[in-house]
Enzyme design. Structure first.
Site, PDB file in Angstrom:
ATOM      1  N   LYS A  57       9.750 -15.131  -4.839  1.00 40.89           N
ATOM      2  CA  LYS A  57       9.816 -13.937  -5.690  1.00 40.89           C
ATOM      3  C   LYS A  57       9.227 -12.773  -4.907  1.00 40.89           C
ATOM      4  O   LYS A  57       8.025 -12.623  -4.794  1.00 40.89           O
ATOM      5  CB  LYS A  57       9.036 -14.139  -6.980  1.00 40.89           C
ATOM      6  CG  LYS A  57       9.578 -13.237  -8.041  1.00 40.89           C
ATOM      7  CD  LYS A  57       8.702 -12.295  -8.740  1.00 40.89           C
ATOM      8  CE  LYS A  57       7.738 -11.348  -8.313  1.00 40.89           C
ATOM      9  NZ  LYS A  57       8.171  -9.964  -8.183  1.00 40.89           N
ATOM     10  N   GLU A 115      -4.197 -15.160  -1.261  1.00 41.43           N
ATOM     11  CA  GLU A 115      -4.706 -14.181  -0.292  1.00 41.43           C
ATOM     12  C   GLU A 115      -4.769 -12.854  -1.027  1.00 41.43           C
ATOM     13  O   GLU A 115      -3.745 -12.273  -1.368  1.00 41.43           O
ATOM     14  CB  GLU A 115      -3.782 -14.133   0.926  1.00 41.43           C
ATOM     15  CG  GLU A 115      -4.416 -13.452   2.114  1.00 41.43           C
ATOM     16  CD  GLU A 115      -4.127 -11.974   2.167  1.00 41.43           C
ATOM     17  OE1 GLU A 115      -4.874 -11.193   1.518  1.00 41.43           O
ATOM     18  OE2 GLU A 115      -3.162 -11.594   2.859  1.00 41.43           O
ATOM     19  N   CYS A 127      -3.988  -5.768   3.711  1.00 42.98           N
ATOM     20  CA  CYS A 127      -5.053  -6.613   3.139  1.00 42.98           C
ATOM     21  C   CYS A 127      -6.263  -6.649   4.054  1.00 42.98           C
ATOM     22  O   CYS A 127      -7.390  -6.701   3.599  1.00 42.98           O
ATOM     23  CB  CYS A 127      -4.532  -8.010   2.841  1.00 42.98           C
ATOM     24  SG  CYS A 127      -3.454  -8.669   4.098  1.00 42.98           S
ATOM     25  N   GLU A 150     -11.328  -2.456  -3.127  1.00 41.01           N
ATOM     26  CA  GLU A 150     -10.152  -2.297  -2.276  1.00 41.01           C
ATOM     27  C   GLU A 150      -9.357  -1.098  -2.778  1.00 41.01           C
ATOM     28  O   GLU A 150      -8.959  -1.047  -3.942  1.00 41.01           O
ATOM     29  CB  GLU A 150      -9.287  -3.558  -2.328  1.00 41.01           C
ATOM     30  CG  GLU A 150      -8.085  -3.442  -1.426  1.00 41.01           C
ATOM     31  CD  GLU A 150      -7.280  -4.736  -1.344  1.00 41.01           C
ATOM     32  OE1 GLU A 150      -6.731  -5.162  -2.379  1.00 41.01           O
ATOM     33  OE2 GLU A 150      -7.189  -5.306  -0.243  1.00 41.01           O
TER      34      GLU A 150
HETATM   35  P1  NAI Z   1       0.189  -7.385  -7.701  1.00 39.04           P
HETATM   36  O1  NAI Z   1      -0.779  -8.420  -7.246  1.00 39.04           O
HETATM   37  O2  NAI Z   1       0.339  -7.213  -9.158  1.00 39.04           O
HETATM   38  O3  NAI Z   1       1.654  -7.717  -7.097  1.00 39.04           O
HETATM   39  C1  NAI Z   1       1.918  -8.602  -6.056  1.00 39.04           C
HETATM   40  C2  NAI Z   1       3.049  -9.549  -6.451  1.00 39.04           C
HETATM   41  O4  NAI Z   1       2.684 -10.248  -7.629  1.00 39.04           O
HETATM   42  C3  NAI Z   1       4.376  -8.859  -6.772  1.00 39.04           C
HETATM   43  O5  NAI Z   1       5.450  -9.667  -6.309  1.00 39.04           O
HETATM   44  C4  NAI Z   1       4.380  -8.826  -8.283  1.00 39.04           C
HETATM   45  O6  NAI Z   1       5.676  -8.770  -8.837  1.00 39.04           O
HETATM   46  C5  NAI Z   1       3.724 -10.149  -8.610  1.00 39.04           C
HETATM   47  N1  NAI Z   1       3.130 -10.226  -9.950  1.00 39.04           N
HETATM   48  C6  NAI Z   1       2.633  -9.206 -10.699  1.00 39.04           C
HETATM   49  N2  NAI Z   1       2.181  -9.669 -11.890  1.00 39.04           N
HETATM   50  C7  NAI Z   1       2.385 -11.006 -11.886  1.00 39.04           C
HETATM   51  C8  NAI Z   1       2.112 -12.050 -12.824  1.00 39.04           C
HETATM   52  N3  NAI Z   1       1.551 -11.808 -14.017  1.00 39.04           N
HETATM   53  N4  NAI Z   1       2.434 -13.321 -12.490  1.00 39.04           N
HETATM   54  C9  NAI Z   1       2.980 -13.592 -11.279  1.00 39.04           C
HETATM   55  N5  NAI Z   1       3.283 -12.649 -10.373  1.00 39.04           N
HETATM   56  C10 NAI Z   1       2.985 -11.364 -10.657  1.00 39.04           C
HETATM   57  O7  NAI Z   1      -0.221  -6.022  -6.981  1.00 39.04           O
HETATM   58  P2  NAI Z   1       0.242  -4.512  -7.250  1.00 39.04           P
HETATM   59  O8  NAI Z   1       0.104  -4.190  -8.686  1.00 39.04           O
HETATM   60  O9  NAI Z   1       1.558  -4.287  -6.642  1.00 39.04           O
HETATM   61  O10 NAI Z   1      -0.857  -3.685  -6.417  1.00 39.04           O
HETATM   62  C11 NAI Z   1      -2.123  -3.380  -6.999  1.00 39.04           C
HETATM   63  C12 NAI Z   1      -3.262  -3.592  -6.024  1.00 39.04           C
HETATM   64  O11 NAI Z   1      -3.230  -4.936  -5.542  1.00 39.04           O
HETATM   65  C13 NAI Z   1      -3.231  -2.746  -4.771  1.00 39.04           C
HETATM   66  O12 NAI Z   1      -3.796  -1.495  -4.985  1.00 39.04           O
HETATM   67  C14 NAI Z   1      -4.049  -3.581  -3.807  1.00 39.04           C
HETATM   68  O13 NAI Z   1      -5.424  -3.339  -3.992  1.00 39.04           O
HETATM   69  C15 NAI Z   1      -3.750  -5.013  -4.222  1.00 39.04           C
HETATM   70  N6  NAI Z   1      -2.738  -5.645  -3.327  1.00 39.04           N
HETATM   71  C16 NAI Z   1      -3.193  -6.429  -2.302  1.00 39.04           C
HETATM   72  C17 NAI Z   1      -2.286  -6.984  -1.403  1.00 39.04           C
HETATM   73  C18 NAI Z   1      -2.729  -7.837  -0.260  1.00 39.04           C
HETATM   74  O14 NAI Z   1      -2.112  -7.829   0.788  1.00 39.04           O
HETATM   75  N7  NAI Z   1      -3.741  -8.662  -0.417  1.00 39.04           N
HETATM   76  C19 NAI Z   1      -0.853  -6.719  -1.489  1.00 39.04           C
HETATM   77  C20 NAI Z   1      -0.477  -5.892  -2.635  1.00 39.04           C
HETATM   78  C21 NAI Z   1      -1.412  -5.376  -3.492  1.00 39.04           C
END
Ligand code: NAI
Ligand code: MG
Length: 486
Positions: free
Chosen positions: A181, A256, A290, A388
């Site tokens: 996904k 992660e 990250c 972050e």
């Molecule tokens: P997110 O963690 O919500 O999204 C990442 C993935 O999770 C996407 O594919 C999204 O569709 C999926 N997702 C969202 N809600 C879900 C759920 N309830 N169940 C399963 N999958 C789900 O992150 P978002 O909202 O895009 O970004 C917000 C913050 O997250 C950023 O500001 C950053 O701080 C952090 N982040 C950290 C990352 C890293 O590389 N560790 C990557 C992206 C975001």
């Protein structure tokens, strides 16, 4: 379609069991180019029904041709896939850059890294071995490494190709069947790469791609009772939800979840060697990394000099369209820009701005640009030094001695990566051992490359290890066989 290129796949479809099809119910999500704010395509809005179909297709692949393949055959497919990625690298980089706003040079690096992941795991596939264990007389004990079965991969939008490569590459090499996904903000490259897998000879159903929203497709996938392992990269909040969902089914997860990674700069370091990395390791991908070096801890004796030099570097930074050769592109979305802008506003109210970059005058007004900001003399417990931000924002924190540096470095909820700059060998080793994180780089920094290097966090940065050989163990389970033969 305004993608300005000829594609070998239809971005508006899902891949389930080797068939490209519309989402159940026919819903779609617009794909925005964050450099311009324009819609350039649309992707399918998958549903829980699509997730069910994808899991069933993965199960059928395990029962069929995919499950019967030898490790060597799986490895050869991955290596052919790597070559196809290299051949189409320019288009993949263009798609990624258009979809997430990453400067084209950085998107090219991501395509190269993706090919390296497939090459590395292709070569490693038939080198994962069990052991024989000395035991009772007349008995032979051996261990087998077996795939989990159906694995779920929920990936974010910041490094879609690299994260896909490390996750899917390792899982397929071990013989799992995957349901991927991608993030709703970054699905084009995942679909493009999945289409290349078919060309490389990956059997139908070994890799399924269901695009869509996190709270629909991601939630259904992580809670699915017939998924045997969930791998996730993204935010702490979503990671927590995924781990809870997986706990209901008692399946393992790899998480992660980002970090607040420090660079620790001692007064005996080679400062000219360190400086480009100190800035570059934060503003890369506009800070949406990250392992971003979002905290720079500097020893008092050289603090003023480092601040002046970093400020000069910030003064030269320019954000502009991804195709334009700028230091940084826009942020991925208006939503991400709003998060980062709030942090910058709080910093302006409560902290000292040491320097700022700028946004190019000709950058489209509807693009999601943020000028990079360097804050100085930041208290180690301030929100901007603890949370972050995921944008081009860096904080400088002074320290007196090694003990204080370690205390500050370890003083957040996160623990992903740390950079250490010192010429003192004993100190290098002491810090490598005392820092609470998953990777320590001494006099270099590069979590993003290093396909071979196990990667992951401690604390709220998550658990489990991706990349390197270690990931293969994570995508497998160990079986112990005891044979009594007299
Ligand atoms: P997110 O963690 O919500 O999204 C990442 C993935 O999770 C996407 O594919 C999204 O569709 C999926 N997702 C969202 N809600 C879900 C759920 N309830 N169940 C399963 N999958 C789900 O992150 P978002 O909202 O895009 O970004 C917000 C913050 O997250 C950023 O500001 C950053 O701080 C952090 N982040 C950290 C990352 C890293 O590389 N560790 C990557 C992206 C975001
Ligand atoms: Mg987009």
């Amino acid at each position: 379609m305004k993608l300005n290129t000829k594609l070998w796949f239809d971005p508006s479809r899902l891949l389930v069991g080797g068939t490209w099809r519309d989402a159940e119910g026919g819903g779609s999500i617009p794909v925005e180019n964050p450099s311009t704010g324009e819609a350039v395509a649309s992707i399918a809005a998958g549903t829980p029904g699509d997730v069910e179909a994808a899991v069933r297709a993965a199960e059928a692949a395990l029962d069929g041709e995919w499950g019967a393949m030898t490790a060597t055959e799986r490895g050869r497919i991955l290596i052919r896939w790597a070559r196809l990625v290299e051949e189409r690298a320019e288009t993949l980089a263009h798609l990624e850059s258009t979809d997430v706003g990453k400067p084209i040079t950085q998107a090219r690096n991501d395509a190269t890294a993706l090919a390296r992941y497939f090459e590395f795991y292709g070569g490693a596939a038939d080198k994962v071995m069990g052991e024989t264990i000395p035991y009772q007389a007349g008995t032979t004990v051996l261990t087998l490494r077996e795939p989990h079965g159906v694995t779920a991969h929920i990936i974010p939008w910041n490094y879609p190709m690299q994260i896909l490569g490390r996750s899917i590459g390792a899982a397929l090499a071990m013989g799992n069947a995957c349901v991927l996904k991608p993030a709703e903000d970054a699905s084009l490259s995942a679909l493009a790469v999945a289409a290349l897998a078919e060309e490389a000879g990956l059997p139908a159903g070994a890799l399924n791609v269901v695009t869509g929203y996190g709270d629909e497709v991601g939630a259904a996938l992580s809670a699915h009772p017939r998924v045997h392992h969930v791998s996730f990269t993204g935010s702490v909040g979503t990671g927590r939800r995924i781990q809870s969902a997986a706990a209901e089914n008692v399946v393992p997860v790899t998480l992660e979840l980002g970090g607040k990674s420090p660079h620790i700069v001692f007064d005996d370091c080679d400062l000219e060697a360190a400086l480009p990395t100190l800035v570059g390791a934060c503003i890369q991908a506009a800070g949406q990394t990250c392992s971003a070096a979002s905290r720079v801890l500097v020893q008092r004796g050289i603090y003023a000099e480092v601040k002046a030099k970093m400020a000069a570097a910030y003064g030269r930074l320019v954000a502009g369209p991804a195709s334009g050769g700028f230091d940084l592109g826009p942020l991925v979305s208006g939503r991400q820009k709003a998060i980062v802008t709030r942090y910058i506003a709080q910093g302006r109210d409560e902290l000292t701005v040491a320097a700022e970059g700028r946004i190019d005058d000709d950058a489209p007004a509807k693009g999601h640009y943020v000028a990079p900001v360097l804050f100085a003399d930041v208290p180690a417990d301030h929100a901007l030094a603890q949370e972050e931000i995921f944008g081009p924002v860096q904080v400088m924190i002074p320290f007196e001695d090694e003990a204080e540096a370690i205390r500050i470095a370890n003083g957040t909820d996160y623990g992903l990566v740390a950079g250490v700059w010192t010429e003192n060998g004993a100190r290098q080793m002491r810090l490598a051992r005392r820092l609470h994180c998953g990777q320590v780089f001494v006099n270099n920094y590069g979590a993003g490359g290093g396909v071979e290097l196990p990667f992951g966090g401690v604390g709220k940065s998550g658990h489990g290890r991706e990349k390197g050989f270690e990931a293969l163990y994570g995508f497998s389970r160990l079986k112990t066989v005891s044979i009594r033969h007299g």
